[in-house]
Every structure is written in C-alpha cells, then in structure tokens.
Design an enzyme around this catalytic site. Structure first.
Site, short mmCIF file in Angstrom:
data_model
loop_
_atom_site.label_atom_id
_atom_site.label_comp_id
_atom_site.label_asym_id
_atom_site.label_seq_id
_atom_site.Cartn_x
_atom_site.Cartn_y
_atom_site.Cartn_z
N ASP A 259 75.58 24.94 49.84
CA ASP A 259 75.54 25.97 50.89
C ASP A 259 74.23 25.81 51.66
O ASP A 259 73.25 26.55 51.44
CB ASP A 259 75.66 27.36 50.29
N CYS B 135 71.87 28.64 53.10
CA CYS B 135 72.25 29.94 52.59
C CYS B 135 70.98 30.78 52.78
O CYS B 135 69.87 30.29 52.54
CB CYS B 135 72.60 29.84 51.12
N GLY C 138 68.11 41.63 45.22
CA GLY C 138 68.44 41.68 43.79
C GLY C 138 69.94 41.85 43.63
O GLY C 138 70.71 41.45 44.49
N MET D 249 73.59 44.12 43.12
CA MET D 249 74.11 45.19 43.98
C MET D 249 73.88 46.60 43.44
O MET D 249 74.18 47.56 44.14
CB MET D 249 75.59 44.96 44.26
N HIS E 212 63.87 33.68 45.48
CA HIS E 212 64.89 34.02 46.48
C HIS E 212 65.81 35.13 46.03
O HIS E 212 66.73 35.52 46.76
CB HIS E 212 65.71 32.78 46.85
N GLY E 213 65.62 35.63 44.83
CA GLY E 213 66.50 36.68 44.34
C GLY E 213 66.10 37.04 42.93
O GLY E 213 64.96 36.76 42.51
#
Lengths: 135, 479
Positions: free
Chosen positions: B93, B96, B377, B379, B402-403
């Site tokens: 991806d 992304c 982060g 949901m 990135h997260g």
C-alpha cells in the site's frame, strides 16, 4: 479442506497441501478465496485463460495467487473450476472457469501474496506450501 | 540474537554476519518483549544487510513482524555508494497515510448528532472491499494527471482547496513520478478506486481533542480541548498493490543481476541509480501521488457529508487540513551522517516522517514548532498528534511511529469477542462504529492493538516525536 490457517501477528499465513502441483495450486487458490470472500459459489458463468512464467515453483505459486487476486480486484472474477492444461516448475497454463462476484460477496481486501516465509516442501507423496498474504 | 540496551528507550542489535550496519529498536522494557516475540528484531537485522545502508537499520516503538521489512521499519541507503531501493521497504500500500482535519465544532455542539454524522460518512465515502470511487472511472490522460500531479489534480477537480496542499507532505505530489512506469494492469486496478477508503485498518474517524501536552504547538496546529477533528486513513488502493507486485518481479531479477544476496526474498532490490531502481522510484512516486489524490477526495466528501448533516456552511464548520502524512514510502532526503551531509533514500515502512522546525520541508505555518506527526491508535482508545524533533533527525533519519502496532493476530482477535459484543462495548465507551464487514470489526478491535498511550509516551521519551495532543474517538467508519 486442503489448507489450514496459521498464526501471524498482522497478516494471514496459511499452509496448503496436494498430492501433485495441480492439487497444491488449487488448494492455495481455495485458501485465498476463503480469506477474500464472504461466500464462494460453485458456479460456472465465465472463464479466463491463465498463462504464467516464473523462475521455479515458489515464484510460480506466488504469481498464481497474484493473478487470481488481479482477476478478483480488476475484473471481479472468481474461479471455481481449474483445468490445468500444463504445469511445470517454470510455467503453467490453466483454463479457469468461474463467475463474476458482487462487492457484497467480498470479505477482506487481500493486498498481495508475498514471498516472505514462503516454503514449498515434499513430505513423502504430499506437497506442502506455506505462504503469507498481506492484508 | 543479542540485544544490547543503549538507553532506556534504545536497544541495539550488534552487527554480525552479513549485516552492514547495526540495528536499533526504539522501545522500552514493556514494548520490547512483544517485538522480540514477533521476531521483528530479526527483520531489523535482515534489513541491515541491504547494500548501501547507512547508520542503523531502525524499528519504531510500534514495530511488529512484517514481510521483509518489519512494520515500523526505517532504513536509509546512499545511492552514491550503491545504495538500493526495495519495494518491500515501502510495502504494497504505497503511501498509505493519514490526514487530520480540524474544525471549529466543539463536542457539545454535536454530542447528540454523532450517530447521524457517522451514518453520513458511512454512506458518502465509498468503503469496503471492491468499492468503486466517488468519481467515475479515471482513465487515459486524466489518470496520467492523477499519477503525476497527485493531490493537486483532485483540487483542480473541485475537491478541497489549494491551501490543503501546503499542509500535505510533499505538497501532495512526490517529484519524479512517471505514469509510463506504471503498468496497464495497475492503471486498470486504479481507474475506479479513486476516492475510496478501502478496508482492513483503513478508516474515517471523528474524534474529540481530549488532552494537550504541548499547548504552544497545539495552538499553532489549531487544536483545542473539546474540538472536533476528522481523521482519514487510506492509501493507493489496488493501483499501489499492483505497482509493488510488478516491481517485486523486476527486483527479484535485478537482485540476481546485481549479485545482491538477501536473507529474505521480499527484500529484493536494485541500486537506486540502476535502470530498475529509477523505474521503480518513478512508479512508486506515481502511486504515492494517486494516494494523495485519494485522501484529498475522501476528505472533501467527508467534509461535505458533515456540512450537509449539520446544515452548516463551510464557514460554520471551519474545516482545515492540519496535515497529511505518508507512512509507507521511500524518499530522497538530505541527512547528516557522521558530520557529512548526504542525499539518502529513506525507506519508511509503517513509519512517519517527523522533521523538526529547522527543515525546509515543514510548512511555513509550522516552522516555529515542527512537522505534525499523526499517530492513530485503535478505534476505541485514542490517537495522537505529535511534533517532529531535532533528535529524531539525528537518531532515526527524522522518523517516528505510525500507529499503535498490532498485538494480536486476526484469528486471536476474532476469538476474543463477537462483533455485536464489541460494537456494544464501543458504544458504551462513547464510540459509534459502522463497518461493512463484521469480521473486520473484530479483527480491528482495540484488543488487537498495542497500547497507543504507551507507544506515544515511549516515542516522546525517546525524543523522536513529542506529544502535542491526545484525541478520543467518538465515531468510526470502517470498510
């Protein structure tokens, strides 16, 4: 089922089995569809000729799954029957029969079949392959 | 494999075997065991074998096992010294990324309208597997323009405004893109997916700014407690996946041609200055531009949906793009290594650029504080806006996490809770979720991810991205 899902922290890892390359490649296709589709029908409405070249069995197997993914994503084609006209370690020619799916038939977006952790082994009469799909 | 502690947030993998540089993992004692269990540290060591790699092969605090590169991996190569570019170091991806939009709405203004807003986003943003775009098929000259102009093309079509480009990494267009380097197959996959969210971990989310860690930077970014923000996470869709796949075939042959021995086929690569390397870069940049156009369109659709639902004018909503970052990319950037300035090819695979105020790449409006770093982060928990630092420039080639990073496999996540139980639990926490696939909901459950608060705290403590604000989700649309 000729395939089994294995643990992977983020993506999908599976192993598949067959008594010969045809069965192994068909099993890998079934595993791919089990991940990607919500429902899988035994329908024949359409067909595609699939001709691939590669450097060895492992690359051929990845390219096979990539081809099926392309047909699913770009043409919405799902193969339900495979007629292997020719398959050897560096090429294959398959007439795939199947149907056109709807967006609602799809479950997950499989980005690709990867070369990471790819193993192809022969144990007695059985061929076994292990692959990782990127989700 | 030996891991030597350097500081409380840096762990080094000493150079052994065919590693050309040492590896470094940014983590603390609580994040490290999972990274080791995932064997992500082995992938950091594998990346250290790439020809032309300089400094360290790096992993960010959210790192986990990927394919070839670890997710959260960063590697810089020097093209003047045979440095390679690897499609596996960018991912399928391509570009992304995440964008965050601030508004002048406050939580109390929409507290009772969250479900309506989520419903509107769900219906107005095409999402899910196999979804088609908000605009008709983009082919031929139009698709060429998308691939070579990126977000600017979307603005020219009426999606958003020119001001958005100033707040997009690379102004939404990576230089060097060439539509001719993108295969017809990739173009076919991309022609009806522009303006679609996709599925899996992609999302559109409404959140409320909850905590400020750095009020000065927050003020510059336009973030205030109780303020409503919109976050969009998507990429280059099927077009990007196909570009990566096409060039992995090319790079498998190129690796043999240039006699590059690699521990993992998925790391296949070519010198950036070779014909294969240049062609991949041109195609990757084109796919990156597609992704920026995609997020620009999705943002525009989302803003319109919110305005329509609330009956608000653009002025009343006050939507403003805070920033758009990519986290799957390879870029040419100038970095100082051992006191010498070098132009390097920085691969960020699940890592975000985190440049400090001193860099010219940072938008003028943020030049007093630094580049916004967006760290979504899960949901149900929260997301962070951080800011780039001089330390990240020195230690991680200007990169940050990135997260949150995955914790559970998809199978384990599905077993832990039913979709309905999860949706009810999220509602109880004050998060309305709408998704096209129930399996995706459970696979993306909060339990499936690491604790984003810890990941952001470690990034802050390591100095690679200072926390500015924490955002709490209130409404989520998943594919």
């Amino acid at each position: 089922m000729p395939f089994r899902f294995l643990e992977h922290p983020a993506d999908i890892r599976f192993e598949c089995f067959g008594k010969n390359p045809q069965e192994l490649f068909e099993a890998a296709a079934q595993a791919l569809y089990a991940v990607a589709l919500r429902s899988y029908r035994d329908s024949v409405e359409d067909s595609r000729d699939i001709s691939l070249h590669a450097d060895g069995w492992e690359e051929l197997l990845v390219r096979w799954l990539q081809e099926l993914l392309y047909l699913l994503d770009a043409e919405r084609f799902v193969a339900s029957h495979f007629d292997f006209k020719r398959i050897c370690d560096n090429n294959l020619y398959v007439v795939a029969q199947g149907y056109s799916c709807e967006p609602t038939d799809r479950e997950r977006e499989v980005k690709a079949a990867t070369y990471h952790g790819l193993h192809l082994t022969k144990d007695g009469e059985e061929l076994r392959a292990e692959l990782v799909l990127d989700l | 494999m030996e891991l030597r502690q350097v500081t409380d947030t840096i762990w080094e993998i000493p150079r052994t075997g065919s590693m050309r540089v040492p590896g470094r993992i940014i983590a603390d004692e609580k994040l490290l065991p999972k990274i080791r269990e995932d064997k992500a540290h082995e992938q950091v060591a594998n990346v250290a074998c790439l020809p032309g790699i300089v400094g360290y092969s790096l992993a960010m605090p959210d790192a986990h096992w990927g394919y070839g590169f670890p997710i959260g991996g960063v590697a810089a190569t020097d093209p003047e010294e045979g440095g390679v570019i690897s499609p596996g170091g960018v991912g399928y991806d391509i570009n992304c990324g995440v964008r965050l939009v601030t508004t002048t709405l406050r939580y109390e203004d929409i507290r009772d309208r969250v479900r309506d807003l989520v419903n509107a986003l769900y219906h107005e943003i095409p999402a899910g597997v196999g979804s088609s775009g908000a605009i008709q098929k983009v082919r031929g000259a139009d698709l060429k323009a998308v691939l070579e102009k990126g977000a600017r093309w979307a603005v020219e079509q009426g999606f958003g405004s020119g001001a958005d480009l100033e707040h997009t990494e690379e102004q939404g267009c990576l230089a060097g893109a060439d539509a001719a380097a993108v295969s017809e197959r990739a173009k076919t996959r991309g022609e009806d997916q522009l303006g679609t969210l996709g599925s899996g971990n992609h999302f559109a989310e409404l959140g409320v700014v909850e905590t400020l860690f750095d009020p000065v930077a927050a003020n510059v970014f336009g973030l205030y407690p109780g303020g409503i923000v919109l976050i969009i996470h998507s990429g280059s869709r099927g077009l990007g996946y196909q570009v990566c796949d096409d060039y992995i075939q090319t790079m498998l042959r190129a690796s043999a041609k240039y006699k590059i021995t690699l521990p993992d086929k998925q790391l296949c690569c070519a010198p950036l200055n070779s014909p294969e390397g240049k062609q991949y870069f041109a195609a990757m940049a084109a796919a990156a531009n597609y992704a920026w156009a995609n997020r620009q369109i999705i943002m525009s659709l989302a803003i319109e949906a919110i305005q329509k639902t609330l009956g608000a004018s653009p002025r009343e909503l006050g939507a403003r793009l805070l920033y758009d970052v990519c986290h799957n990319i390879a870029k040419l950037e100038e970095h100082e290594v051992n006191g010498i300035k070098r132009r390097l090819c920085v691969h960020r695979k699940g890592a975000t650029r985190a440049f400090p105020a001193s860099r010219m790449e940072v938008p003028t409006s943020y030049r007093t504080v630094g580049q916004p770093v967006l760290v979504p982060g899960d949901m149900g928990t929260g997301s962070y806006v951080c800011v780039g630092t001089e330390q990240s420039l020195r230690e991680t080639f200007g990169s940050c996490c990135h997260g949150a990073g995955r914790l559970l496999s998809r199978t384990a996540a599905r077993k832990s809770q039913s979709p309905n139980e999860l949706l009810q639990e999220l509602e109880a926490r004050g998060v309305v979720v709408m998704a096209r696939s129930k399996k995706t909901v459970t696979e993306e459950s909060p339990d499936a991810y690491k604790d984003v608060d810890r990941v952001a705290e470690v990034a802050d403590r390591a100095g690679i991205g200072k926390r500015v604000a924490r955002i709490r989700p209130i409404g989520v649309v998943k594919g």
